[in-house]
Design an enzyme around this catalytic site. Structure first.
Site, PDB file in Angstrom:
ATOM      1  N   HIS A 312       0.848  -1.091  -0.117  1.00  0.00           N
ATOM      2  CA  HIS A 312       0.002   0.121  -0.108  1.00  0.00           C
ATOM      3  C   HIS A 312       0.792   0.909  -0.056  1.00  0.00           C
ATOM      4  O   HIS A 312       0.325   2.317  -0.590  1.00  0.00           O
ATOM      5  CB  HIS A 312      -0.913   0.030   1.165  1.00  0.00           C
ATOM      6  CG  HIS A 312      -0.467   0.337   2.694  1.00  0.00           C
ATOM      7  ND1 HIS A 312       0.507  -0.502   3.195  1.00  0.00           N
ATOM      8  CD2 HIS A 312      -0.280   1.091   3.305  1.00  0.00           C
ATOM      9  CE1 HIS A 312       0.856   0.034   4.280  1.00  0.00           C
ATOM     10  NE2 HIS A 312       0.475   1.018   4.341  1.00  0.00           N
ATOM     11  N   ASP A 313       2.189   1.165   0.434  1.00  0.00           N
ATOM     12  CA  ASP A 313       2.909   2.449   0.754  1.00  0.00           C
ATOM     13  C   ASP A 313       4.000   2.595  -0.466  1.00  0.00           C
ATOM     14  O   ASP A 313       4.999   3.113  -0.251  1.00  0.00           O
ATOM     15  CB  ASP A 313       3.475   2.531   2.008  1.00  0.00           C
ATOM     16  CG  ASP A 313       2.663   3.428   2.937  1.00  0.00           C
ATOM     17  OD1 ASP A 313       1.559   4.132   2.410  1.00  0.00           O
ATOM     18  OD2 ASP A 313       2.680   3.326   4.139  1.00  0.00           O
ATOM     19  N   LYS A 316       5.637   5.792  -1.285  1.00  0.00           N
ATOM     20  CA  LYS A 316       6.365   6.452  -0.481  1.00  0.00           C
ATOM     21  C   LYS A 316       7.944   6.321  -0.785  1.00  0.00           C
ATOM     22  O   LYS A 316       8.667   7.300  -0.589  1.00  0.00           O
ATOM     23  CB  LYS A 316       6.442   5.880   0.806  1.00  0.00           C
ATOM     24  CG  LYS A 316       5.242   6.559   1.858  1.00  0.00           C
ATOM     25  CD  LYS A 316       5.021   6.328   3.294  1.00  0.00           C
ATOM     26  CE  LYS A 316       4.022   6.867   4.009  1.00  0.00           C
ATOM     27  NZ  LYS A 316       3.757   6.356   5.409  1.00  0.00           N
ATOM     28  N   HIS A 341       1.713  10.188  -2.331  1.00  0.00           N
ATOM     29  CA  HIS A 341       2.139   8.724  -2.427  1.00  0.00           C
ATOM     30  C   HIS A 341       1.311   7.920  -2.740  1.00  0.00           C
ATOM     31  O   HIS A 341       1.518   6.702  -3.231  1.00  0.00           O
ATOM     32  CB  HIS A 341       2.882   8.344  -0.987  1.00  0.00           C
ATOM     33  CG  HIS A 341       2.294   8.121   0.007  1.00  0.00           C
ATOM     34  ND1 HIS A 341       1.522   8.948   0.950  1.00  0.00           N
ATOM     35  CD2 HIS A 341       1.698   6.733   0.460  1.00  0.00           C
ATOM     36  CE1 HIS A 341       0.508   8.192   1.793  1.00  0.00           C
ATOM     37  NE2 HIS A 341       0.879   6.936   1.586  1.00  0.00           N
ATOM     38  N   HIS A 365      -6.032   4.001   0.977  1.00  0.00           N
ATOM     39  CA  HIS A 365      -5.980   3.783   2.223  1.00  0.00           C
ATOM     40  C   HIS A 365      -5.943   5.008   3.295  1.00  0.00           C
ATOM     41  O   HIS A 365      -6.173   4.664   4.422  1.00  0.00           O
ATOM     42  CB  HIS A 365      -4.676   2.735   2.643  1.00  0.00           C
ATOM     43  CG  HIS A 365      -3.442   3.373   2.386  1.00  0.00           C
ATOM     44  ND1 HIS A 365      -2.962   3.295   0.916  1.00  0.00           N
ATOM     45  CD2 HIS A 365      -2.603   4.369   3.017  1.00  0.00           C
ATOM     46  CE1 HIS A 365      -1.809   4.145   0.942  1.00  0.00           C
ATOM     47  NE2 HIS A 365      -1.500   4.608   1.994  1.00  0.00           N
ATOM     48  N   HIS A 366      -6.018   5.942   2.566  1.00  0.00           N
ATOM     49  CA  HIS A 366      -6.025   7.258   3.127  1.00  0.00           C
ATOM     50  C   HIS A 366      -7.391   8.043   2.747  1.00  0.00           C
ATOM     51  O   HIS A 366      -7.423   9.268   3.426  1.00  0.00           O
ATOM     52  CB  HIS A 366      -4.866   8.301   3.024  1.00  0.00           C
ATOM     53  CG  HIS A 366      -3.493   7.878   3.702  1.00  0.00           C
ATOM     54  ND1 HIS A 366      -3.581   7.832   4.961  1.00  0.00           N
ATOM     55  CD2 HIS A 366      -2.470   7.415   3.174  1.00  0.00           C
ATOM     56  CE1 HIS A 366      -2.142   7.366   5.299  1.00  0.00           C
ATOM     57  NE2 HIS A 366      -1.600   7.300   4.067  1.00  0.00           N
ATOM     58  N   ASP A 394      -3.810   0.687   8.859  1.00  0.00           N
ATOM     59  CA  ASP A 394      -2.830   1.536   8.627  1.00  0.00           C
ATOM     60  C   ASP A 394      -2.473   2.638   9.588  1.00  0.00           C
ATOM     61  O   ASP A 394      -1.540   2.769  10.253  1.00  0.00           O
ATOM     62  CB  ASP A 394      -3.027   2.402   7.111  1.00  0.00           C
ATOM     63  CG  ASP A 394      -2.016   3.311   6.981  1.00  0.00           C
ATOM     64  OD1 ASP A 394      -0.492   2.809   6.725  1.00  0.00           O
ATOM     65  OD2 ASP A 394      -2.166   4.458   6.755  1.00  0.00           O
TER      66      ASP A 394
END
Length: 448
Positions: A312-313, A316, A341, A365-366, A394
């Protein structure tokens, strides 16, 4: 299901390009150049597959020294790395100019000179240490994917030079694995080709022949000067391009377990970017699975959820460590970079055939139920079970881990903070499942 491993790795190599401060397709173009050199130089056929994957994964360890580079120079790690590839850093003059440009840009001249003096005092062994970490981690990633040991050893030798003046181990001549020598030449040729065309690529190869590069390999590369079709092909879709260079009689396939290993390996690449996220992706996967099992989610969905959580990241990798590791509040520009990101995660995963169906949910996810999340501002009706699960996992993992601006919170503190946003940010049923799981489970994720 089985898919060609090369399709997955070549697509994910775009994540490594952005971490290394290179244009998209850098690793794939390097692969094409390296395989062309190998063909002309007569590299034994049984060594070509391991070379192919080493070329694609040469930068797999690049995130492991990002935080240290940022701390040392006080500047964007990606900018420093991009500049280092474009200079002869063994030249004292070129290295001094590069170090000055990379050190605390924008700071008063006296402050920059003072930092440079501090760096000079630490220089003995510091570069070896930075690149030793990078090379060893890259080799480790290759082993996680269960690629041949020769692939790992080539990546480990990426920055060694023919005359023994490279880093981190000072290997010389044929002490350097043949594949490692090809990696070293191909990546610099790609950087100069992308920046200045064929003549620039061949000129730097010739100038550093016998010093940085194996003279026989340089001679092989120089024979391509008039191969206009080859060099023109590097301007196209790089991932499509490298398919043609994979040895067809030694195709590596990835089954479901192989896909899991790739997800785990790239989660390690992501988490190595910052000392504050050393186990974040594995932790989110551990928590997300706990939430899903508490909600009696069907077993068929759990594998997809775990892969999405591990990846998911990915975006980044494209965020500066000046932002990721900043101990204070982010300003507007820094916050905008951080928010991007999630979008970059989607763009990378959309390139990977077996992960494409996870891209949108992994990058969401954010997002929040009330539409105030990022990067798309989705609302409750647009968010399915997976992003709702990832959202609680998360945030809970982040709150219960150390961050540059605070120490880790305990379970109860983290849940209390999250409870305030239930119904606005978090799905009530997913938060309830998180709470039930957290009250009976260990917060320490199992090793992948």
């Amino acid at each position: 299901m089985e898919v060609r491993l090369s399709e997955i790795i070549s697509a994910l190599s775009y994540a490594l390009d952005v971490t290394e401060g290179q244009p998209a397709g850098h690793a794939a173009r390097t692969c094409a150049i390296g395989m062309r050199i190998a063909d002309i130089a007569g590299v034994p056929h049984d060594e070509l597959s391991s070379l192919y994957y080493a070329l694609l994964l040469k930068d797999a360890g690049c995130s492991a020294n990002a935080a240290a580079v940022c701390t040392l120079f006080g500047s964007d790690d990606r900018t420093y790395k991009e500049l280092r590839k474009r200079i002869d850093y063994r030249s004292k003059r070129a290295n001094a100019v590069s170090a000055f440009r990379s050190t605390l840009p924008g700071a008063p001249i006296f402050t920059r000179v003072k930092r440079l003096a501090e760096i000079a005092r630490q220089e003995d062994g510091k570069t070896d240490e930075l690149y030793g970490v990078r090379c060893e981690r890259g080799a480790e990633i290759a082993r996680m994917i269960e690629l041949p040991e020769s692939t790992a050893e080539a990546i480990r030798a990426l920055d060694e030079h023919w005359d023994g003046g490279g880093v981190p181990y000072g290997l010389r001549g044929t002490e350097i694995p043949l594949a490692g020598r090809i990696l070293a030449l191909a990546q610099i040729a790609e950087v100069y080709f992308t920046g200045g065309g064929v003549d620039a690529a061949l000129a730097v190869a010739a100038e550093r022949s016998g010093r940085w590069f194996d003279p026989d390999l340089v001679a092989a590369l120089l024979t391509t000067r008039d191969d206009r079709a080859f060099w023109a092909s590097l301007h196209g879709d790089a991932v499509e391009l490298v398919k043609a260079f994979e040895p067809t009689d030694h195709l590596l396939m990835a089954d479901e377990e192989g896909l899991d290993r790739v997800a785990e390996a790239f989660a390690m690449v992501v988490d190595a970017k910052s000392p504050f996220t050393g186990r974040h992706s594995a932790g989110v996967a551990h928590i997300a699975l706990g939430v899903a099992e508490t909600m009696d989610l069907e077993a068929d969905c759990l594998r997809d959820l775990r892969r999405a959580a591990l990846l998911h990241d990915l975006g980044k990798l494209g965020v500066s460590n000046l932002v990721l590791d900043k101990p204070g509040k982010l300003d507007a520009d820094e916050w905008a970079e951080m928010r991007r990101h999630a979008e970059l995660t989607v763009r990378i995963l959309e390139r990977v055939p077996p992960f494409r169906h996870l891209a949108r949910d992994a990058g969401a996810h954010h997002e929040r139920l009330d539409g105030r999340g990022y990067h798309l501002g989705l609302t409750a009706g647009e968010l399915g079970w997976m992003p709702r699960t990832l959202a609680v996992a998360d945030v809970f993992e982040a709150l219960t881990a150390d961050r540059p601006y605070r120490d880790a919170l305990d379970r109860d503190e983290a849940l209390a903070i999250m409870r305030r946003d239930v119904g606005a940010a978090f799905s009530p049923e997913h938060f309830e499942a998180l709470e039930a799981w957290a009250n009976r489970s260990s917060l320490v994720p199992a090793a992948p």
